[in-house]
Enzyme design. Structure first.
Site, short mmCIF file in Angstrom:
data_model
loop_
_atom_site.label_atom_id
_atom_site.label_comp_id
_atom_site.label_asym_id
_atom_site.label_seq_id
_atom_site.Cartn_x
_atom_site.Cartn_y
_atom_site.Cartn_z
N ARG A 184 0.82 -1.21 0.00
CA ARG A 184 0.00 0.00 0.00
C ARG A 184 0.86 1.26 0.00
O ARG A 184 1.94 1.30 0.59
CB ARG A 184 -0.95 -0.01 1.20
CG ARG A 184 -1.91 -1.18 1.16
CD ARG A 184 -2.85 -1.21 2.33
NE ARG A 184 -3.78 -0.09 2.31
CZ ARG A 184 -4.72 0.12 3.22
NH1 ARG A 184 -4.81 -0.70 4.26
NH2 ARG A 184 -5.54 1.15 3.13
N ASP A 209 -15.40 2.26 2.85
CA ASP A 209 -15.14 0.85 3.18
C ASP A 209 -16.34 -0.05 2.93
O ASP A 209 -16.21 -1.28 3.02
CB ASP A 209 -14.71 0.73 4.65
CG ASP A 209 -13.31 1.25 4.89
OD1 ASP A 209 -12.48 1.16 3.97
OD2 ASP A 209 -13.05 1.75 6.00
N LYS A 246 -6.76 0.28 -1.40
CA LYS A 246 -7.06 -0.21 -0.06
C LYS A 246 -6.25 -1.49 0.19
O LYS A 246 -5.24 -1.74 -0.47
CB LYS A 246 -8.56 -0.43 0.08
CG LYS A 246 -9.37 0.86 0.17
CD LYS A 246 -9.16 1.52 1.52
CE LYS A 246 -10.09 2.68 1.76
NZ LYS A 246 -9.92 3.27 3.11
N ARG A 271 -10.07 -3.07 -4.43
CA ARG A 271 -11.41 -3.56 -4.08
C ARG A 271 -12.39 -3.51 -5.25
O ARG A 271 -13.34 -4.30 -5.29
CB ARG A 271 -11.95 -2.81 -2.86
CG ARG A 271 -11.25 -3.21 -1.57
CD ARG A 271 -11.73 -2.44 -0.37
NE ARG A 271 -11.16 -3.01 0.86
CZ ARG A 271 -11.21 -2.44 2.05
NH1 ARG A 271 -11.79 -1.25 2.20
NH2 ARG A 271 -10.68 -3.03 3.10
N ARG A 302 -12.57 -7.03 4.26
CA ARG A 302 -13.89 -6.60 3.79
C ARG A 302 -14.31 -7.34 2.52
O ARG A 302 -15.50 -7.60 2.32
CB ARG A 302 -13.90 -5.09 3.60
CG ARG A 302 -13.58 -4.34 4.88
CD ARG A 302 -14.07 -2.92 4.91
NE ARG A 302 -13.44 -2.18 6.00
CZ ARG A 302 -13.81 -2.23 7.27
NH1 ARG A 302 -14.84 -3.00 7.62
NH2 ARG A 302 -13.17 -1.53 8.19
#
Length: 450
Positions: free
Chosen positions: A129, A327, A354, A358, A403
């Site tokens: 990241r 999120d 993220k 995602r 997630r």
């Protein structure tokens, strides 16, 4: 291999009604900040309801490494004896932040204006990241950062010997960037100013004021101007952490797409900079209501009741809502599969950097389960299948992302056929009780290579 050890494949099978009360963990954002700000006070801060997921526990270990006395009192109660603003000691070992992007970025900010050196690392996901968005403004205070190409971890931060205050315009809507700069500004003389064009979650501003910092927020033509007066003496607090709206999203969304469901999710923080998902779901026609609305510790709180909603319709999600639900787009994309028409989600480029990309992760997984998903660099569109719902039957990659893993497990609860993920291990970073909690509600989650 995942960053946490041996992968844990998991299958979510179509469930009967989900019913009962879902006591989700404490808010992750507030938990991180409670530990860090507690460590910057002189005296004892008591925290109840702390999220005891791996991300937050990594932050607790980091605060110990910087010299604070951090004690687990049991039952979600913690004590932090702080060292004061500017009182961090130099860690003797490398600070391993695991999967915690929020943790590492806020900690870097908190130590950047103290004359100490610290080296940070993390798991395979965190080491991919970008950290330049944090280290760039921190160097303006006088700190130095040396990391891998692209400013990635492992990274060594050399704190400023003689920090200077900063006036900084955030180049993207990011609560982490804003918060890191504000935390660095605590130990700089004079006034540090952060200007954001789009409002992001404001837990840092609320909590800094609560701990005694002098902080003002002004809405101007230039944007949202946050001014912090440096070198305060922060006062220890008793903090009750509200439950995490990002975690609440999973039982709420599961109830909406699973026939016959009625789930109560109590004590959820509804800070307006965090509640965008629930607003969006209601606009789609979800049977989602707020009960017992109240305020706790300066944060709005309510109990959420979610019921099966077979008549939802796709909508255009306003792009300016993205910071308040960044999120939650993965699980929203799952719900969108069960709505009539197209749900278009623009302005979400931030999702590409993220814990995983995602947008790509959800698009690939939902397609494997029979959905039609379009994506651009900063948007995703899901073509809803209406009441017949998602076909399911796919195996989806979690990409070391908690997630993403939970979103596909929610998809399997309402789908026609089971949905499998390659690794459920990362779920522990933010929602360690996800599996037993959802199982008690009626979900069928099976750990299996089958």
């Amino acid at each position: 291999m995942s960053g946490h050890g041996t992968p844990i494949p998991m299958t979510s099978r179509p469930a009967g009604p989900l019913n009962g009360t879902a006591d989700v963990p404490g808010d992750k954002s507030i938990s991180h900040r409670s530990l860090i700000l507690g460590a910057l006070t002189v005296g004892e801060t008591r925290i109840s309801g702390l999220l005891e997921g791996e991300d937050v526990l990594d932050t607790a270990r980091a605060m110990r490494a910087f010299g604070a006395e951090v004690t687990d009192l049991g039952g979600g109660d913690w004590s932090v004896h702080g060292v004061g603003v500017g009182g961090f000691a130099e860690p003797e070992t490398v600070i391993d932040c695991g999967n915690a992007g929020t943790g590492v970025r806020l900690i870097m900010g908190a130590m950047a204006t103290s004359p100490i050196t610290a080296t940070f690392t993390g798991d395979a996901s965190l080491c991919k990241r970008p950290m330049g968005r944090i280290t760039d403004p921190l160097t303006l205070f006088g700190a130095q950062a040396v990391g891998r190409s692209g400013g990635r971890l492992p990274l060594t931060m050399v704190g400023a010997e003689a920090p200077v205050p900063v006036r900084y315009v955030t180049p993207m809507p990011s609560a982490q960037v804003k918060s890191a700069v504000l935390l660095a500004g605590l130990n700089a003389p004079g006034q540090t100013v952060v200007i954001e064009q789009e409002a992001t979650r404001d837990h840092s501003e609320r909590m800094l004021r609560g701990f005694g910092a002098e902080l003002t927020v002004d809405e101007t033509e230039e944007g949202r101007v946050i001014t912090l007066t440096g070198q305060p003496e922060l006062m220890p607090q008793d903090i009750v952490v509200p439950r995490d709206p990002s975690s609440a999203a999973f039982p709420v969304c599961a109830a909406l797409i699973t026939e016959g469901s009625d789930v109560l999710v109590p004590n959820i923080g509804l800070n307006p900079t965090r509640a965008g998902l629930f607003t969006t779901l209601i606009e789609m026609g979800a049977d989602l209501t707020y009960e017992n609305e109240r305020e706790t510790g300066g944060e709005p709180v309510a109990d959420l009741r979610a019921k099966f909603s077979p008549a939802m319709t796709g909508i255009e999600v306003p792009p300016d809502r993205a910071p308040s639900m960044i999120d939650e787009y993965p699980v929203l994309s799952v719900v969108a599969c069960f709505a009539e028409g197209v749900t278009h989600m623009p302005g979400i480029k931030e999702l590409r950097v993220k814990e995983s990309d995602r947008i790509d992760a959800m698009a690939q997984g939902l397609r494997a389960c029979g959905a039609t998903v379009d994506e651009t660099e900063d948007s995703m569109s899901v073509h809803g299948l209406g009441q017949k719902g998602l076909p399911g039957g796919g195996t989806c990659q979690a990409h070391l992302d908690h997630r993403i893993a939970m979103s596909f497990m929610v998809a399997g609860m309402g789908a026609q056929k089971p949905v499998k993920i390659d690794d459920a291990g990362p779920i522990a970073t933010s929602f360690p009780i996800f599996e037993p909690l959802m199982t008690r509600l009626g979900a069928q989650l099976v750990r299996s290579n089958a």
